[in-house]
Write a protein that holds these residues in place. Structure first.
Motif, PDB file in Angstrom:
ATOM      1  N   PRO A   1       0.811  -1.225   0.000  1.00 54.94           N
ATOM      2  CA  PRO A   1       0.000   0.000   0.000  1.00 54.94           C
ATOM      3  C   PRO A   1       0.840   1.269   0.000  1.00 54.94           C
ATOM      4  CG  PRO A   1      -0.076  -1.098   2.146  1.00 54.94           C
ATOM      5  CD  PRO A   1       0.605  -2.043   1.204  1.00 54.94           C
ATOM      6  N   ARG A   2       2.110   1.161   0.380  1.00 55.22           N
ATOM      7  CA  ARG A   2       2.981   2.336   0.372  1.00 55.22           C
ATOM      8  C   ARG A   2       3.533   2.648  -1.010  1.00 55.22           C
ATOM      9  NH1 ARG A   2       7.557   0.415   4.018  1.00 55.22           N
ATOM     10  NH2 ARG A   2       7.340  -1.221   2.460  1.00 55.22           N
ATOM     11  N   ARG A   3       3.363   1.714  -1.943  1.00 53.29           N
ATOM     12  CA  ARG A   3       3.899   1.905  -3.300  1.00 53.29           C
ATOM     13  C   ARG A   3       2.795   1.617  -4.318  1.00 53.29           C
ATOM     14  NH1 ARG A   3       9.426  -1.147  -4.138  1.00 53.29           N
ATOM     15  NH2 ARG A   3       9.815   0.619  -5.538  1.00 53.29           N
ATOM     16  N   PRO A   4       1.832   2.516  -4.439  1.00 48.87           N
ATOM     17  CA  PRO A   4       0.699   2.281  -5.338  1.00 48.87           C
ATOM     18  C   PRO A   4       1.134   2.193  -6.794  1.00 48.87           C
ATOM     19  CG  PRO A   4       0.710   4.549  -4.547  1.00 48.87           C
ATOM     20  CD  PRO A   4       1.760   3.821  -3.764  1.00 48.87           C
TER      21      PRO A   4
ATOM     22  N   SER B   1      -6.151  -7.720 -10.141  1.00 49.98           N
ATOM     23  CA  SER B   1      -5.746  -7.127 -11.422  1.00 49.98           C
ATOM     24  C   SER B   1      -4.253  -7.316 -11.657  1.00 49.98           C
ATOM     25  CB  SER B   1      -6.078  -5.629 -11.447  1.00 49.98           C
ATOM     26  OG  SER B   1      -7.448  -5.386 -11.288  1.00 49.98           O
ATOM     27  N   ALA B   2      -3.460  -7.083 -10.625  1.00 52.26           N
ATOM     28  CA  ALA B   2      -2.015  -7.259 -10.746  1.00 52.26           C
ATOM     29  C   ALA B   2      -1.673  -8.713 -11.059  1.00 52.26           C
ATOM     30  CB  ALA B   2      -1.329  -6.816  -9.458  1.00 52.26           C
ATOM     31  N   ALA B   3      -2.352  -9.651 -10.394  1.00 52.01           N
ATOM     32  CA  ALA B   3      -2.115 -11.070 -10.667  1.00 52.01           C
ATOM     33  C   ALA B   3      -2.513 -11.418 -12.092  1.00 52.01           C
ATOM     34  CB  ALA B   3      -2.892 -11.924  -9.666  1.00 52.01           C
ATOM     35  N   SER B   4      -3.604 -10.846 -12.558  1.00 54.46           N
ATOM     36  CA  SER B   4      -4.056 -11.073 -13.936  1.00 54.46           C
ATOM     37  C   SER B   4      -2.992 -10.638 -14.938  1.00 54.46           C
ATOM     38  CB  SER B   4      -5.355 -10.296 -14.166  1.00 54.46           C
ATOM     39  OG  SER B   4      -5.713 -10.233 -15.524  1.00 54.46           O
ATOM     40  N   ILE B   5      -2.377  -9.490 -14.677  1.00 54.80           N
ATOM     41  CA  ILE B   5      -1.356  -8.957 -15.580  1.00 54.80           C
ATOM     42  C   ILE B   5      -0.111  -9.842 -15.572  1.00 54.80           C
ATOM     43  CG2 ILE B   5       0.229  -7.017 -15.917  1.00 54.80           C
ATOM     44  CD1 ILE B   5      -2.164  -5.240 -14.812  1.00 54.80           C
TER      45      ILE B   5
ATOM     46  N   ARG C   1       0.592  -3.968 -20.634  1.00 58.20           N
ATOM     47  CA  ARG C   1       0.750  -5.100 -19.721  1.00 58.20           C
ATOM     48  C   ARG C   1       2.212  -5.338 -19.375  1.00 58.20           C
ATOM     49  NH1 ARG C   1      -3.298  -7.760 -22.800  1.00 58.20           N
ATOM     50  NH2 ARG C   1      -1.688  -8.845 -23.995  1.00 58.20           N
ATOM     51  N   GLU C   2       3.076  -5.263 -20.386  1.00 53.90           N
ATOM     52  CA  GLU C   2       4.490  -5.533 -20.145  1.00 53.90           C
ATOM     53  C   GLU C   2       5.118  -4.477 -19.240  1.00 53.90           C
ATOM     54  OE1 GLU C   2       6.110  -5.994 -24.027  1.00 53.90           O
ATOM     55  OE2 GLU C   2       5.103  -7.922 -24.350  1.00 53.90           O
ATOM     56  N   ARG C   3       4.701  -3.227 -19.401  1.00 53.29           N
ATOM     57  CA  ARG C   3       5.214  -2.181 -18.512  1.00 53.29           C
ATOM     58  C   ARG C   3       4.728  -2.398 -17.088  1.00 53.29           C
ATOM     59  NH1 ARG C   3       4.186   3.142 -22.362  1.00 53.29           N
ATOM     60  NH2 ARG C   3       5.876   2.752 -23.843  1.00 53.29           N
ATOM     61  N   LEU C   4       3.447  -2.718 -16.946  1.00 52.55           N
ATOM     62  CA  LEU C   4       2.904  -2.972 -15.623  1.00 52.55           C
ATOM     63  C   LEU C   4       3.504  -4.236 -15.008  1.00 52.55           C
ATOM     64  CD1 LEU C   4      -0.823  -1.985 -16.170  1.00 52.55           C
ATOM     65  CD2 LEU C   4       0.747  -0.933 -14.537  1.00 52.55           C
ATOM     66  N   TYR C   5       3.797  -5.228 -15.834  1.00 53.05           N
ATOM     67  CA  TYR C   5       4.437  -6.462 -15.356  1.00 53.05           C
ATOM     68  C   TYR C   5       5.731  -6.129 -14.620  1.00 53.05           C
ATOM     69  CZ  TYR C   5       6.720 -11.073 -15.807  1.00 53.05           C
ATOM     70  OH  TYR C   5       7.360 -12.269 -15.576  1.00 53.05           O
ATOM     71  N   ASP C   6       6.547  -5.292 -15.222  1.00 58.21           N
ATOM     72  CA  ASP C   6       7.819  -4.905 -14.587  1.00 58.21           C
ATOM     73  C   ASP C   6       7.573  -4.082 -13.326  1.00 58.21           C
ATOM     74  OD1 ASP C   6       9.285  -6.196 -16.556  1.00 58.21           O
ATOM     75  OD2 ASP C   6       9.488  -4.398 -17.791  1.00 58.21           O
ATOM     76  N   GLU C   7       6.589  -3.186 -13.385  1.00 55.51           N
ATOM     77  CA  GLU C   7       6.325  -2.328 -12.223  1.00 55.51           C
ATOM     78  C   GLU C   7       5.763  -3.136 -11.053  1.00 55.51           C
ATOM     79  OE1 GLU C   7       4.101   1.894 -11.076  1.00 55.51           O
ATOM     80  OE2 GLU C   7       3.856   1.043 -13.083  1.00 55.51           O
ATOM     81  N   ILE C   8       4.878  -4.071 -11.347  1.00 55.32           N
ATOM     82  CA  ILE C   8       4.308  -4.914 -10.288  1.00 55.32           C
ATOM     83  C   ILE C   8       5.405  -5.721  -9.618  1.00 55.32           C
ATOM     84  CG2 ILE C   8       2.792  -6.889  -9.828  1.00 55.32           C
ATOM     85  CD1 ILE C   8       1.077  -5.773 -12.263  1.00 55.32           C
ATOM     86  N   ARG C   9       6.266  -6.323 -10.422  1.00 54.65           N
ATOM     87  CA  ARG C   9       7.349  -7.138  -9.857  1.00 54.65           C
ATOM     88  C   ARG C   9       8.304  -6.277  -9.008  1.00 54.65           C
ATOM     89  NH1 ARG C   9       8.802 -12.059 -12.680  1.00 54.65           N
ATOM     90  NH2 ARG C   9      10.971 -11.373 -12.623  1.00 54.65           N
ATOM     91  N   ALA C  10       8.463  -5.007  -9.391  1.00 56.01           N
ATOM     92  CA  ALA C  10       9.374  -4.126  -8.653  1.00 56.01           C
ATOM     93  C   ALA C  10       8.739  -3.589  -7.368  1.00 56.01           C
ATOM     94  CB  ALA C  10       9.799  -2.961  -9.540  1.00 56.01           C
ATOM     95  N   LYS C  11       7.424  -3.352  -7.371  1.00 54.24           N
ATOM     96  CA  LYS C  11       6.787  -2.647  -6.260  1.00 54.24           C
ATOM     97  C   LYS C  11       5.995  -3.538  -5.310  1.00 54.24           C
ATOM     98  CE  LYS C  11       6.289   1.930  -8.385  1.00 54.24           C
ATOM     99  NZ  LYS C  11       5.312   2.973  -8.804  1.00 54.24           N
TER     100      LYS C  11
END
Length: 201
Positions: A40-43, A137-141, A58-68
């Motif tokens: 929650p500290r890294r939306p 949503s993050a898991a879906s991506i 999706r690919e950009r969010l994939y990297d961001e999700i894995r990082a955050k």
């Protein structure tokens, strides 16, 4: 006096994992699931059902999700498992594996859809959860992006099936390739169009 932040107990009650899958419907390839515990500290802006996003987004969010994210796990069930236990059970198996792959233990799992896999923690199924819950949503991506990458790897070895275009789904182009070249080892023999072709040989 300088304020200090108390250390966080990552296994404290309250961590929630969102869980989703990709690849239930295709004629080829594994079913892939992902589990994500967001921080929650890294939306993360722009989380949505992966099917409503472009591949580039999706690919950009994939990297961001894995990082955050606080934690994530990605797992699959193979074509052989799909044929042996059916696609529903294989999907639930992939979800269980994704949750087990999390380095942090969640207190609860939110599952996209209307069925929960058997788990040793509370779980809740949410229809259209990938559009309603950011963690789902993050898991879906993650699941969709990881599965698409696997299908592109298969395409490199078997370009005649054009898996890079349809990702194994039941399209006219895929059926034409199946008719021309026959099913490969990565095709789901328990799915009717593939089974029908195998029965002709």
């Amino acid at each position: 006096m300088r304020a200090e932040q108390a250390p966080l107990d990552w296994d404290a009650p309250g961590l929630i994992a969102g869980v989703d899958e990709a690849g239930r419907g295709p004629l080829a390839g594994p079913v892939v699931a992902a589990a994500v515990i967001l921080d929650p500290r890294r939306p993360i802006d722009g989380l949505a059902d992966s099917k409503k996003l472009t591949a580039r987004r999706r690919e950009r969010l994939y990297d961001e999700i894995r990082a955050k994210a606080l934690a994530f796990g990605i797992a699959s069930a193979s074509v052989e498992e799909i044929d042996a236990i059916n696609i529903l059970q294989a999907t639930l198996l992939a979800m269980r594996r994704a949750i087990a792959a999390l380095p942090l233990r969640p207190a609860q799992a939110l599952i996209d859809g209307n069925r929960c896999p058997p788990l040793d923690m509370p779980a809740r199924a949410i229809i259209d959860g990938d559009a309603l819950e950011p963690a789902i949503s993050a898991a879906s991506i993650l699941a969709k992006t990881a599965r698409d990458a696997e299908m592109r790897r298969l395409h490199d070895a078997y370009p005649q099936y054009a898996l890079d275009r349809h990702k194994g789904y039941d399209t006219a182009a895929h059926r034409a390739a199946l008719a021309a070249f026959g099913p490969a080892h990565f095709h789901r023999q328990s799915f009717a169009p593939v089974r029908a072709l195998l029965q002709k040989t």
